[in-house]
Scaffold this motif. Structure first.
Motif, mmCIF file in Angstrom:
data_model
loop_
_atom_site.group_PDB
_atom_site.id
_atom_site.type_symbol
_atom_site.label_atom_id
_atom_site.label_comp_id
_atom_site.label_asym_id
_atom_site.label_seq_id
_atom_site.Cartn_x
_atom_site.Cartn_y
_atom_site.Cartn_z
ATOM 1 N N UNK A 38 -4.622 8.714 -22.129
ATOM 2 C CA UNK A 38 -4.199 8.027 -23.464
ATOM 3 C C UNK A 38 -4.917 7.070 -23.978
ATOM 4 N N UNK A 39 -6.242 6.679 -22.926
ATOM 5 C CA UNK A 39 -7.757 6.025 -23.105
ATOM 6 C C UNK A 39 -6.666 4.912 -22.895
ATOM 7 N N UNK A 40 -5.219 4.199 -22.451
ATOM 8 C CA UNK A 40 -5.135 3.271 -21.737
ATOM 9 C C UNK A 40 -6.223 2.465 -20.653
ATOM 10 N N UNK A 41 -6.317 0.929 -21.204
ATOM 11 C CA UNK A 41 -7.452 0.610 -19.813
ATOM 12 C C UNK A 41 -6.951 0.078 -19.167
ATOM 13 N N UNK A 42 -7.842 0.512 -18.233
ATOM 14 C CA UNK A 42 -7.637 -0.083 -16.764
ATOM 15 C C UNK A 42 -6.659 -1.160 -16.866
ATOM 16 N N UNK A 43 -6.443 -2.842 -17.461
ATOM 17 C CA UNK A 43 -5.557 -3.642 -17.109
ATOM 18 C C UNK A 43 -4.808 -3.071 -17.646
ATOM 19 N N UNK A 44 -4.282 -2.456 -18.720
ATOM 20 C CA UNK A 44 -3.413 -2.363 -19.224
ATOM 21 C C UNK A 44 -2.448 -1.368 -18.772
ATOM 22 N N UNK A 45 -3.263 -0.807 -17.956
ATOM 23 C CA UNK A 45 -2.470 0.356 -16.785
ATOM 24 C C UNK A 45 -1.653 -0.513 -16.017
ATOM 25 N N UNK A 46 -2.724 -1.311 -15.159
ATOM 26 C CA UNK A 46 -2.436 -2.184 -14.442
ATOM 27 C C UNK A 46 -0.872 -2.913 -14.562
ATOM 28 N N UNK A 47 -0.854 -3.140 -15.418
ATOM 29 C CA UNK A 47 0.425 -4.047 -16.241
ATOM 30 C C UNK A 47 1.327 -3.589 -16.714
ATOM 31 N N UNK B 128 0.520 -1.249 -0.463
ATOM 32 C CA UNK B 128 -0.080 0.338 -0.329
ATOM 33 C C UNK B 128 1.437 1.657 -0.020
ATOM 34 N N UNK B 129 1.906 1.140 0.779
ATOM 35 C CA UNK B 129 2.953 2.350 0.840
ATOM 36 C C UNK B 129 3.730 2.502 -0.409
ATOM 37 N N UNK B 130 3.898 2.041 -1.096
ATOM 38 C CA UNK B 130 4.412 1.876 -2.343
ATOM 39 C C UNK B 130 3.736 2.208 -3.831
ATOM 40 N N UNK B 131 2.416 1.574 -3.554
ATOM 41 C CA UNK B 131 1.019 2.478 -4.215
ATOM 42 C C UNK B 131 0.083 3.322 -4.466
ATOM 43 N N UNK B 132 0.899 4.262 -3.137
ATOM 44 C CA UNK B 132 1.034 6.032 -2.951
ATOM 45 C C UNK B 132 2.198 6.439 -3.427
ATOM 46 N N UNK B 133 3.070 5.832 -3.452
ATOM 47 C CA UNK B 133 4.129 6.856 -3.982
ATOM 48 C C UNK B 133 3.904 6.677 -5.537
ATOM 49 N N UNK B 134 3.097 5.778 -6.144
ATOM 50 C CA UNK B 134 3.321 5.600 -7.845
ATOM 51 C C UNK B 134 3.225 7.592 -8.407
ATOM 52 N N UNK B 135 3.595 8.002 -9.127
ATOM 53 C CA UNK B 135 3.016 9.555 -8.814
ATOM 54 C C UNK B 135 1.827 9.846 -9.941
ATOM 55 N N UNK B 136 1.431 10.172 -9.153
ATOM 56 C CA UNK B 136 -0.725 10.360 -9.876
ATOM 57 C C UNK B 136 -0.348 10.412 -11.796
ATOM 58 N N UNK B 137 0.785 12.084 -12.640
ATOM 59 C CA UNK B 137 0.718 12.007 -13.181
ATOM 60 C C UNK B 137 1.010 10.831 -14.153
ATOM 61 N N UNK B 138 1.586 10.051 -13.615
ATOM 62 C CA UNK B 138 1.424 8.827 -14.259
ATOM 63 C C UNK B 138 0.459 8.275 -14.904
ATOM 64 N N UNK B 139 -0.024 8.050 -13.971
ATOM 65 C CA UNK B 139 -1.821 7.217 -14.130
ATOM 66 C C UNK B 139 -2.711 8.354 -15.042
ATOM 67 N N UNK B 140 -2.649 9.650 -14.439
ATOM 68 C CA UNK B 140 -3.275 10.646 -15.695
ATOM 69 C C UNK B 140 -2.695 10.555 -16.913
#
Lengths: 286, 294
Positions: B195-204, B178-190
């Motif tokens: 780019x309309x990457x699907x949820x699965x694609x973003x995950x992998x 959890x502590x590392x999930x929180x440290x993923x920069x939100x800009x990356x996920x945004x």
């Protein structure tokens, strides 16, 4: 023509709410899954032996009784084992600090020959499981005829390699200038350690002590292999042998013993859950 | 003169400071380690003098005593099970509970609770729940399902212990992730979202690589801890029925303390040591290269 479809705002909102409700429901379920065994333990400990044997079992005790707790202290004399546990716990924790602090200070702030090798040895020692060393340690204490004392449960546990590592990290962050100016004021090394290093690493030290206190209180394997007589056994071993009472498996007594074993840890957790979670997570991150 | 004394004192001082720690480790960690490997070539019962037998103890383990192979197999099966289920569940929980809300904070605390409690307690409570006439079977019968024999059947004994281990540990490992999930920069996920990457694609493509150092740490810790499994086995099943839930450390323990075969016990301990060593090296060699460090 291709027409841009407006997302139905209302539908989206309903979807969101439904999703949140389902998610919260599952979160509640998770809480129940993780808390229930503890509640079941507490509930069973207040039942009579007869009621505990009913099938299907009753969820809450119908005839609330503290007989199980009474017999724990009157028959089994749990207080003796609790006393052993406390003596071990206090000695281990204090001696650990006494040994850890100077070692961490030397590894953090001094340069000496073989420093790298010696610190490497400390790190390797941290990786060696007690499940590998116990036979030889047992033989050692057996030869010295110390198995009827508490020493085999204390002495091998007082060098906390992980603690030395953590504390050293902390000490290294303390600026050198602070030590130098103290030395100019002719402060001895002991004084520097006690008046500068320790106060500045209080939080780390408390963390380490908390972890080792919980670990020692809960420990089962080491006391199991290091004791031959009841007189030196800690609470965990006493509770384990509650299964061998004359009346067969008396679940209320067994559960009552476990309530007493878990209670101090739970109280500590409710008082300082944030600190404990941080401490444990830190151990994982580093 | 005084100056010289001071300098010698200063040279010796650090050694004096680390002496207690290093001496204790030498006596209680390193000596036992070497002594174990040494003893594994002897026949020794602590009463009569030890007798050199060469590789005989190892021969006994692998070709004569079938118990050892059974214990080894069980340990490997158990470890694989814990790795797969613990890591995937911890990951699911970490992603599910990542938002900082008070509900999530409470769930995390509940999940964490078993981790700080003694394995003894957890094992005994589950033994009671999994009793033939325990609560689990009572619940099954409410749903008209057949009762399970849990710890009393050679098919499910080890599996039941696995369930208990996961119940006890998953909260802790989820918290680390959890502590590392929180440290993923939100800009990356945004950016991925834009780019309309699907949820699965973003995950992998983002979440999993970003978590890889932590997952790697989990893999090593869980493997080592699982190979050391003992408490739950001794308390819940005593290795049975038959030897269906026997494990390595329990085998080592029994050879030493029940049968006084210290040489054989040492040989089994040496095997455990080798396995842990090889696993650590392999993990660092193969996986270490593919792990993404920030």
């Amino acid at each position: 023509m291709y027409e841009y479809k407006k997302p139905n705002k209302k539908l989206l909102k309903v979807k969101k709410i439904v999703f949140a409700v389902i998610s919260t429901f599952f979160k509640l379920l998770v809480c129940v899954i993780f808390a229930f065994p503890f509640l079941w333990m507490i509930s069973t400990s207040f039942k009579t032996l007869y009621e505990s044997l009913l099938y299907p079992p009753t969820l809450l005790p119908q005839n609330f009784t503290v007989d199980a707790y009474i017999s724990l202290f009157e028959q089994v004399h749990l207080e003796r084992y609790i006393l052993n546990s406390l003596i071990i716990l206090v000695s281990v924790t204090l001696l650990q600090v006494l040994i850890m602090v100077p070692a961490a200070y030397a590894f953090a702030k001094y340069n000496f020959k073989m420093k790298g090798v010696l610190f490497g040895a400390v790190m390797v020692a941290f990786m060696v499981p007690t499940q590998i060393t116990f036979v030889s340690v047992f033989q050692m204490f057996s030869k010295m005829q110390l198995l009827d004392t508490l020493l085999p449960q204390i002495i091998p546990c007082i060098c906390n390699a992980f603690g030395i590592f953590l504390l050293r990290q902390n000490f290294m962050q303390i600026p050198e200038e602070l030590l130098e100016s103290a030395r100019l004021d002719e402060a001895g090394e002991l004084k520097i350690m006690l008046k500068i290093m320790l106060p500045m690493s209080k939080s780390t030290l408390v963390t380490i002590m908390l972890l080792s206190m919980i670990g020692t209180w809960n420990s089962y394997f080491w006391p199991l292999v290091m004791t031959l007589h009841d007189s030196v056994r800690p609470i965990t071993i006493a509770i384990q042998s509650l299964r061998n009472l004359e009346g067969g498996l008396e679940w209320p007594i067994i559960m009552a013993g476990n309530v007493i074993l878990v209670l101090p840890v739970l109280i500590l957790f409710f008082l300082a859950s944030k600190k404990i979670i941080e401490a444990m997570a830190y151990r994982g991150v580093k | 003169m005084k100056h010289k004394q001071f300098r010698i004192g200063k040279l010796v001082l650090p050694y004096v400071m680390i002496l207690p720690a290093v001496a204790l480790l030498a006596v209680f960690t390193f000596y036992p380690l070497f002594n174990m490997v040494y003893l594994s070539f002897f026949k020794y019962d602590m009463l009569t003098p030890k007798k050199f037998v060469g590789w005989d103890n190892y021969y006994q383990l692998f070709f004569v005593n079938i118990d050892f192979i059974a214990a080894l197999k069980n340990t490997v099966f158990y470890t694989l099970g814990v790795i797969v289920f613990m890591i995937s569940l911890a990951l699911i929980f970490a992603l599910w509970l990542q938002r900082s809300t008070w509900v999530n904070a409470i769930v995390q605390r509940f999940m964490f609770l078993p981790h700080i409690c003694a394995m003894l307690t957890v094992a005994m409570v589950f033994q009671w729940l999994m009793d033939d006439r325990g609560l689990f079977n009572a619940v099954l019968s409410v749903f008209n399902l057949p009762a399970l024999r849990w710890l009393n059947s050679s098919h499910t004994a080890l599996l039941s212990i696995l369930i208990v281990a996961i119940w006890k540990g998953v909260g802790y490992y989820a918290l680390i992730l959890l502590s590392s999930v929180k440290s993923i920069p939100p800009e990356l996920l945004e950016a991925a979202d834009l780019d309309d990457a699907g949820k699965l694609r973003t995950f992998f493509k983002i979440t999993l690589p970003m978590l890889s150092p932590q997952l790697f740490f989990l893999l090593i810790t869980i493997t080592i801890n699982s190979f050391k499994v003992f408490d739950a086995v001794r308390i819940m099943t005593g290795g049975g029925p038959g030897n269906s839930s026997d494990v390595l450390v329990f085998y080592i323990y029994r050879q030493a303390f029940n049968y006084s075969k210290y040489g054989l016990s040492a040989a089994a301990g040496t095997i455990l040591l080798l396995i842990l060593l090889v696993m650590t090296v392999i993990y660092f060699r193969i996986l270490g290269k593919r792990v993404h460090y920030q």
